[in-house]
Design a protein around this motif. Structure first.
Motif, PDB file in Angstrom:
ATOM      1  N   GLU A 162      35.666  18.882 -27.248  1.00 30.66           N
ATOM      2  CA  GLU A 162      35.628  17.448 -26.954  1.00 30.66           C
ATOM      3  C   GLU A 162      35.297  17.274 -25.479  1.00 30.66           C
ATOM      4  O   GLU A 162      35.514  18.179 -24.672  1.00 30.66           O
ATOM      5  CB  GLU A 162      36.986  16.801 -27.248  1.00 30.66           C
ATOM      6  CG  GLU A 162      37.437  16.899 -28.693  1.00 30.66           C
ATOM      7  CD  GLU A 162      36.633  16.027 -29.641  1.00 30.66           C
ATOM      8  OE1 GLU A 162      35.978  15.067 -29.176  1.00 30.66           O
ATOM      9  OE2 GLU A 162      36.666  16.302 -30.845  1.00 30.66           O
ATOM     10  N   GLN A 171      37.862  29.505 -37.774  1.00 29.18           N
ATOM     11  CA  GLN A 171      37.341  28.296 -37.149  1.00 29.18           C
ATOM     12  C   GLN A 171      37.999  28.047 -35.807  1.00 29.18           C
ATOM     13  O   GLN A 171      39.196  28.226 -35.644  1.00 29.18           O
ATOM     14  CB  GLN A 171      37.575  27.093 -38.048  1.00 29.18           C
ATOM     15  CG  GLN A 171      36.689  27.086 -39.257  1.00 29.18           C
ATOM     16  CD  GLN A 171      36.914  25.847 -40.102  1.00 29.18           C
ATOM     17  OE1 GLN A 171      37.845  25.086 -39.887  1.00 29.18           O
ATOM     18  NE2 GLN A 171      36.055  25.640 -41.072  1.00 29.18           N
ATOM     19  N   SER A 215      38.927  25.433 -32.640  1.00 28.07           N
ATOM     20  CA  SER A 215      39.221  24.013 -32.458  1.00 28.07           C
ATOM     21  C   SER A 215      37.959  23.330 -31.948  1.00 28.07           C
ATOM     22  O   SER A 215      37.193  23.917 -31.182  1.00 28.07           O
ATOM     23  CB  SER A 215      40.348  23.835 -31.442  1.00 28.07           C
ATOM     24  OG  SER A 215      41.543  24.379 -31.937  1.00 28.07           O
ATOM     25  N   PRO A 216      37.722  22.085 -32.352  1.00 30.59           N
ATOM     26  CA  PRO A 216      36.498  21.404 -31.916  1.00 30.59           C
ATOM     27  C   PRO A 216      36.497  21.179 -30.403  1.00 30.59           C
ATOM     28  O   PRO A 216      37.547  20.983 -29.792  1.00 30.59           O
ATOM     29  CB  PRO A 216      36.533  20.070 -32.668  1.00 30.59           C
ATOM     30  CG  PRO A 216      37.950  19.887 -33.098  1.00 30.59           C
ATOM     31  CD  PRO A 216      38.551  21.244 -33.211  1.00 30.59           C
TER      32      PRO A 216
END
Length: 173
Positions: free
Chosen positions: A31, A26, A28-29
């Motif tokens: 933003e 995964q 990191s998101p």
């Protein structure tokens, strides 16, 4: 009957392997911080990593080494008009942002290439110094509160990077 059981077990392990690989891969998101500073529309797009119990400054992110300033793709900074950062003009446009953290001072680098991944295969920051358009030195400070996720905040006088127990304010005139 025995063949059906083997197929079910193989399917179970295949699903388990797929789930584990997705969990560990995964990113990191992403933003986005947006705001207006001295009439300029500012937008910062970045990967927002977490502390997750790690020591960030001086360990995960070493001092005096070029950093991609976030996670995954390079962080980008857009301004709708020319702005003054550290006494230098940054022309309207879109830039990638790299930093060189120090214990009390940071170099903030705006680069004209904006589509690169944040790091090279060897793990070093993917900044081409020939495309650096502006470099400023700023002072870091202790943050008012702990931030689990790396965050950019845009205010009336500029923007700040906040992560762990550190704040890095960058003034825009």
């Amino acid at each position: 009957m025995k063949t059906a059981f083997i197929v079910k077990i193989a399917g179970f392990f295949a699903c388990l392997l797929l789930t584990a690989s997705v969990a560990f891969a995964q990113e990191s998101p992403r933003e986005t911080a947006s705001g207006t500073v001295n009439g300029a529309q500012i937008k910062i797009n970045y990967g927002s990593p977490s502390v997750r119990g790690r020591k960030i400054w001086g360990e995960l992110v070493p001092y005096n080494a070029l950093w991609r300033t976030g996670a995954n793709e390079a962080t980008t900074f857009e301004t709708s008009k020319d702005v003054n950062i550290g006494g230098k003009v940054l022309h309207a446009g879109k830039y990638s942002v790299f930093t060189m953290p120090g214990e009390s001072e940071w170099k903030v680098i705006f680069n004209s290439e904006t589509t690169q991944w944040g790091i090279k295969d060897d793990g070093s920051a993917n900044d081409d110094p020939a495309k650096d358009v502006l470099t400023v030195t700023v002072k870091s400070e202790k943050a008012k509160e702990f931030k689990e996720r790396m965050t950019f905040v845009i205010g009336d006088k500029g923007f700040s990077l906040l992560w762990e127990n550190l704040a890095v304010p960058i003034s825009i005139n």
